[in-house]
Design a protein around this motif. Sequence first.
Motif, PDB file in Angstrom:
ATOM      1  N   VAL A   1       4.327  -7.091  -7.620  1.00 47.45           N
ATOM      2  CA  VAL A   1       3.204  -7.722  -6.937  1.00 47.45           C
ATOM      3  C   VAL A   1       2.378  -8.410  -8.013  1.00 47.45           C
ATOM      4  O   VAL A   1       2.411  -8.020  -9.187  1.00 47.45           O
TER       5      VAL A   1
ATOM      6  N   SER B   1      -3.379  -6.962  -7.190  1.00 47.57           N
ATOM      7  CA  SER B   1      -3.575  -5.616  -6.653  1.00 47.57           C
ATOM      8  C   SER B   1      -4.983  -5.150  -6.986  1.00 47.57           C
ATOM      9  O   SER B   1      -5.657  -5.710  -7.857  1.00 47.57           O
TER      10      SER B   1
ATOM     11  N   THR C   1      -7.294  -1.882  -8.049  1.00 53.31           N
ATOM     12  CA  THR C   1      -7.344  -0.529  -8.595  1.00 53.31           C
ATOM     13  C   THR C   1      -8.798  -0.169  -8.828  1.00 53.31           C
ATOM     14  O   THR C   1      -9.509  -0.878  -9.544  1.00 53.31           O
TER      15      THR C   1
ATOM     16  N   THR D   1      -9.926  -6.087  -8.588  1.00 50.94           N
ATOM     17  CA  THR D   1      -8.721  -6.855  -8.291  1.00 50.94           C
ATOM     18  C   THR D   1      -8.114  -7.375  -9.588  1.00 50.94           C
ATOM     19  O   THR D   1      -8.773  -8.083 -10.353  1.00 50.94           O
TER      20      THR D   1
ATOM     21  N   ASP E   1       5.384  -2.699  -7.822  1.00 44.01           N
ATOM     22  CA  ASP E   1       4.708  -2.329  -6.577  1.00 44.01           C
ATOM     23  C   ASP E   1       4.740  -0.811  -6.420  1.00 44.01           C
ATOM     24  O   ASP E   1       5.603  -0.244  -5.760  1.00 44.01           O
TER      25      ASP E   1
ATOM     26  N   ASN F   1       2.771   2.380  -5.046  1.00 42.13           N
ATOM     27  CA  ASN F   1       1.745   2.736  -4.070  1.00 42.13           C
ATOM     28  C   ASN F   1       1.296   4.176  -4.281  1.00 42.13           C
ATOM     29  O   ASN F   1       2.090   5.108  -4.166  1.00 42.13           O
TER      30      ASN F   1
ATOM     31  N   ARG G   1      -3.590   2.594  -4.466  1.00 43.05           N
ATOM     32  CA  ARG G   1      -3.192   1.263  -4.919  1.00 43.05           C
ATOM     33  C   ARG G   1      -1.820   0.953  -4.358  1.00 43.05           C
ATOM     34  O   ARG G   1      -1.140   1.806  -3.799  1.00 43.05           O
ATOM     35  N   GLY G   2      -1.375  -0.306  -4.546  1.00 41.22           N
ATOM     36  CA  GLY G   2      -0.053  -0.725  -4.098  1.00 41.22           C
ATOM     37  C   GLY G   2      -0.121  -1.645  -2.898  1.00 41.22           C
ATOM     38  O   GLY G   2      -1.177  -1.868  -2.304  1.00 41.22           O
ATOM     39  N   SER G   3       1.012  -2.216  -2.513  1.00 38.46           N
ATOM     40  CA  SER G   3       1.044  -3.211  -1.444  1.00 38.46           C
ATOM     41  C   SER G   3       0.645  -2.631  -0.101  1.00 38.46           C
ATOM     42  O   SER G   3       0.038  -3.309   0.723  1.00 38.46           O
TER      43      SER G   3
ATOM     44  N   GLU H   1      -3.069  -2.481  -0.241  1.00 31.74           N
ATOM     45  CA  GLU H   1      -3.607  -3.836  -0.152  1.00 31.74           C
ATOM     46  C   GLU H   1      -3.611  -4.318   1.299  1.00 31.74           C
ATOM     47  O   GLU H   1      -4.554  -4.955   1.759  1.00 31.74           O
TER      48      GLU H   1
END
Length: 1079
Positions: free
Chosen positions: A122, A125, A127, A131, A138, A140, A1066-1068, A1071
Motif C-alpha cells: 500500500v 496508510s 499509523t 498518514t 499491507d 493489518n 493499521r492496514g488496508s 483504512e
Amino acid sequence: MGFSHVSLSSLVIPMVKAVPRGFTASSDAYLTPHIKAYLKGFASGFKNNLKNANVLFMQSDGGLTQMSRFSGSRAILSGPAGGVVGYAMTSYKQLGCQPVIGFDMGGTSTDVSRYAGEYEHVFESTTAGVTIQAPQLDVNTVAAGGGSRLFFRSGMFVVGPDSAGAHPGPVCYRKGGPLAVTDANLVLGRLLPDYFPKIFGPNENEPLDKKQTLEAFKQVTKEVNAFNSNVNKEISIEEVAMGFIRVANEAMCRPIRALTQAKGHDTSQHVLAVFGGAGGQHACAVARALGMQTVIIHKYAGILSAYGMALADVVHEAQEPCSKVYEPENFSYLDCRLETLEEECKTSLRNQGFSSRDIVCKAYLNLRYQGTDCALMCSGVKTSTLQKSKVCSYGDFEQAFIERYKREFGFIIENRHIIVDDIRVRGIGKSVIAEEEAIPQCEGEPIAEMVTSVYFEEGWLDTKVYMLASLSAGHCIAGPAIIMDKLSTILIEPDCIGSITAKGDILIRIEKAKKKKISTEVDAIQLSIFSHRFMSLAEQMGRILQRTSISTNIKERLDFSCALFGPDGGLVSNAPHIPVHLGAMQETVQYQLKVLGNEIKDGDVLLSNHPSAGGSHLPDLTVITPVFYRNEKHPVFYVASRGHHADIGGITPGSMPPHSTSIHEEGAVFLSFKLVDQGVFQEEKLKEALMAPGKIPGSSGTRNLRDNLSDLRAQVAANHKGIQLVNELIDFYSLDVVQAYMSHIQKSAEYAVRDLLKDVGNRVYKITGASSLHAIDHMDDGSPIELTVDINVKDGTAVFDFGGTGSEVWGNCNAPRAITVSAIIYCLRAMVAHDIPLNQGCLKPVSIKIPQGCILDPSLDAAVVGGNVQTSQRVVDVILKAFGASAASQGCMNNITFGDDTVGYYETVAGGAGAGPDWHGRSGIHVHMTNTRITDPEILECRYPVFLNRFTLNKNTGGIGKFRGGDGVVRELVFRRPLTLSILTERRVFAPYGLEGGEDGKKGNNFLVRKCGRKIRLPSKSSVNVQKGDMFQLLTPGGGGYGHVEDDTDDIYREPPEKRTRYIQRGSVFEFKQAQESV
C-alpha cells in the motif's frame, strides 16, 4: 540553517497529494534524526565504527537498505515487514504456491497480511493518526492480542480494544494488571508455567501467577452468573475463560475475511501461516472458523520477523509523478522515464556490491481511470513480439490494470482514459539464501514429555506435551496436543493432526468443526460471537457494494451504509458508517412492511428515498431486499443498503439546491418502488422515474443516469451477498437460533441504554429533585428546536418530547422524522461509555414525540435537503445540551457547491468541536452527523477550475472555558473561470453554546471578495455567479467551551485525563473502515 537534518517532501515521497506528503515529510524529519543517532551509537560499538562494512536494515516495504540510506518514513513497519518476508519465503513454495494469510499474534497486537507470489504493497496508510505516504507491506494490525483486556458488559463478553500492554501486563504477570487473553489461555491449561522463564513480578524473578488469575476470573464469573440469574445453570470459570477465547478468535477472523474478500479472494482457499509468541495457541480455532484446511507454523515461529530479515532482498526504489494519459502517444515518454529510473536503481545496487546478474528491476505505473481517485500500482503484462509495437516496451500496463480492476471491483469503465499518476521502478538485489537443511527422518512414534489437562469445548481433556526439538520429520501428532518451543506454545486442537515437515516446520490439517447444538436461550458467550457475525455480515455487504459500484461517492468516498434487519424491520446490525443513516434505515424498512405487507415476494427488491418513508434526503437511495429461507412463507430477515447518488435531478446539479421550497425541486422521488420485480430488474420504469423531475419547469432529470443505474445494481448485488451470508448462518445454527440471538443482541444494546438513562436520571434528580431534562436552540432563521426528556429512573426509560419546536419552514431545512431518530440513536450511542451493538435495542427504552407539521416532521412535499445536512446537526446539539454531555460543536456541515454545465464540485468543511466535562474540543474537524474527508489541495486544483488560496485554523474561535472549544477554519477558494457558487450553511446567527460557564464559540461567516477587492457578506444560504479572479472566503464556527476558567491557573488548556492503552490499528482494512466512518 541550524538544522542537522532536512526532509524534502519531493525527495521523501514524490507522489501527488500535498497533505499525506506533508505528513510523511514531517514524520521523516522527526524520526530520521533519532534513527541516525541510534545508528551512530550502534556503529560505535564495533571496530572502526563499521566502516566499509555492509550493514543492512529492514524497511516497511519488505526490502533491505544500507544503513546510510535508512530513513524514518520507510522504517515505521520494518518489524512486521520482516514477518511477512519470513512466511512468504518459507511457506509459499513449500505449500505448492497456495495463497497464504500471515497471522502474527504477539503479546500486544495481532498482524494480518497476505502473500500469493508477490508482496502486496500500500502507498498510503495511517499509523497513530498520522498518514504516511510511502511503500509499505499491507500489514493489518487488529485489536485482539495476548494483551487484549477482557470485559463483561451489558450481558456480552468483550475482548479489547483496550490493552494491558507490556507493563503492567495481564494479571498473571504479577504487576497488578487487568485480565487479558493471556490469562484466559493460562486458566484453560494452554500455557504451561513450568516451561516459562521466571521473569515476572516486580523484581522479574517469579513464574506466571495462575492462582491470582483464577481469583480474577472468579470475580468475572460471579458477574456473569449474577447478570444471568434467571438462567437455571451457572457457568464455570473455565466456560467463562473459554468464552473470551472464542470471542477473541472471532474478533481476529473479521479483518482476515475483510482483507481477502475486499480483493475478490476466497478466504477458505488460503493457508494460515502462524507466528509470534501467542499465535500458536489460537491457530487451529482461527483457521477452522475461516474454513481453512491447513495451518503452517515455522520452526522459528517465535522469531520469524527477525528470521525474515535474514531472507530479505536489498531494495532500491526510484519514483516520480507523471499525470499523463496512458496512450500510444505517451509510450515513448513512459519508456524513457522507466529506463532512467531503472538505471538509477541498477547503479545504486551495483555500488552496494551486486553483480548485474543478481539485480532484477520491476517497472510499475500507478494507474487510475480519469475522474476517479482509485489508483492501482501495476506492473506490465509481458507481451509477444508482434504486440510490442502497441504497448510500452516494459509490458502491457493497460491489460494489467483492467484485469486487476475487474478482479477487485467486479467491472471496468468503458471509454474512459487511464491516467498515469506515478512512474516507479523497484530494483532488487537478490540475496544469496542458503537452502534450509532437512532434519532427520523419524524412527518410530513421537515421545511425549508429559500429559497435562487442557480445557476445550468438550471439557477438560488429557493432552500430550511434546518438545519441538525432540520431533523429527514425518512425525504425526493427533490433537489434542501441545508442542513446546523455546519461544512459543503450539496447541493442536481435537480433530486436528499435526505433522513435522522435512525442514522441521509444523503442518496442521484442520478438520471441519462439528455442529454443536445451541439453545435459543441466551448464552453470553454465543451472544458476543453472534454480535461479531452479524456485524461482519453488514461489513461484507459494504465490501461488495464498494467493489461493484461505479460512482466516486460510493466507490471512493464510501458514502453508503449496509444493514441487516429482523422480520419486523427492526435493525439488527449496521456497521457504523454514516452517522445520519443510523436508525433511519430501520424506518425505511418498516414503512415498506406497513405499506406492502404480504405483497413482498421472493425475488423482489424495493427502492425508496422519500422522507415520509424513512428517507434522509433524496440523493440517499435505499435498496431493500427480503430474505426468504427455504419453505418459510414470509421473509425471515431483510437486508438493505443506502448510498448517496451524486445526482438524481432537480433544479441544480448535485441535487442539493440551497433555495428549494418543494421536495420535487430536489430530484427524483421514490416512495415504494419495485426495483426488481420477481427477479426482473425494472430498468425502463427506473429510467422513467429518474428522468421525471425534468417535467417540472426549471428542473432536470438525473444528469448521470449511467452511474445511477450502475450503483443501484451494485446495491442489489450487495444485498444479494447479505442474503447468502444470512442463509449460511441459518444453515449452520438454524432459523430459530439465529432469530433468537437477533433478539438477544437487541436486548444487550437496550440494557446499556437503560443503564445510561438510570444513571443520568439519578444524577439529575439529586441536583433538581426531578428526573427531567430540557434544552432549546434555534436555527439561523429563528426556528426553535426544543426538547424535554422525562426519565423513568426505575425502568430506565425516557420520553423525548420535541414539543415547542418551530413549524415547517419555507425552505429546505425541514428534517424528516428519520433524521431525528438517527440523531437520538447517535447521541445515546455516543454517551454510553463503552462499545455496544448498534441496533434497534438502543431505541427500545425511548419514546419519541414530534409534533406533526413542525420542522422535524414536515408535510409530504416539504423541501428537506438542508434538513439532512444542517438541521440534523442542530438536533444533536440540543440533545447533548439537554443531557449536559458537551458544549455545542459547529452545528453545521458548511456545504459548498460550485460548477457549470461541464464541471461540478461539492464539499463539506470542518469547524470546531464542543468541549466536554474532561476534554478540549478538537479544532478543524467534522463532528456528529458527518465526518467528510476533504479533497486534497493538489487534487482539487488539478481537477477543478479553482485555486486553494488559504486553508488554516481560525485561531481563538473556540469558546474559552475550563476546557476549550475547538477552533473553526478559514478556507479561501479563488475561481479560475465563471462559475455558479452555492452555499448551504448554519450557525451564522446563533453561536455554538458553551456549557457550565464555558463561553460560546464564534459564529461562522461567508464572504465573496471580488477581483477588484470589493468584499461582500453572503447569506447563510445563497447562490451567486462568480467571475474569474473572485475569491470565496469561508469562516466556519468554533465549538463551545465547557466549565469556568479556573482562577488559580493560567493554563486553560488543561490536559485531559490519561488515555487508555489501546492497540494502534493499521492496514488496508483499517483504512477502509476509517474512510467509511469519515464520510
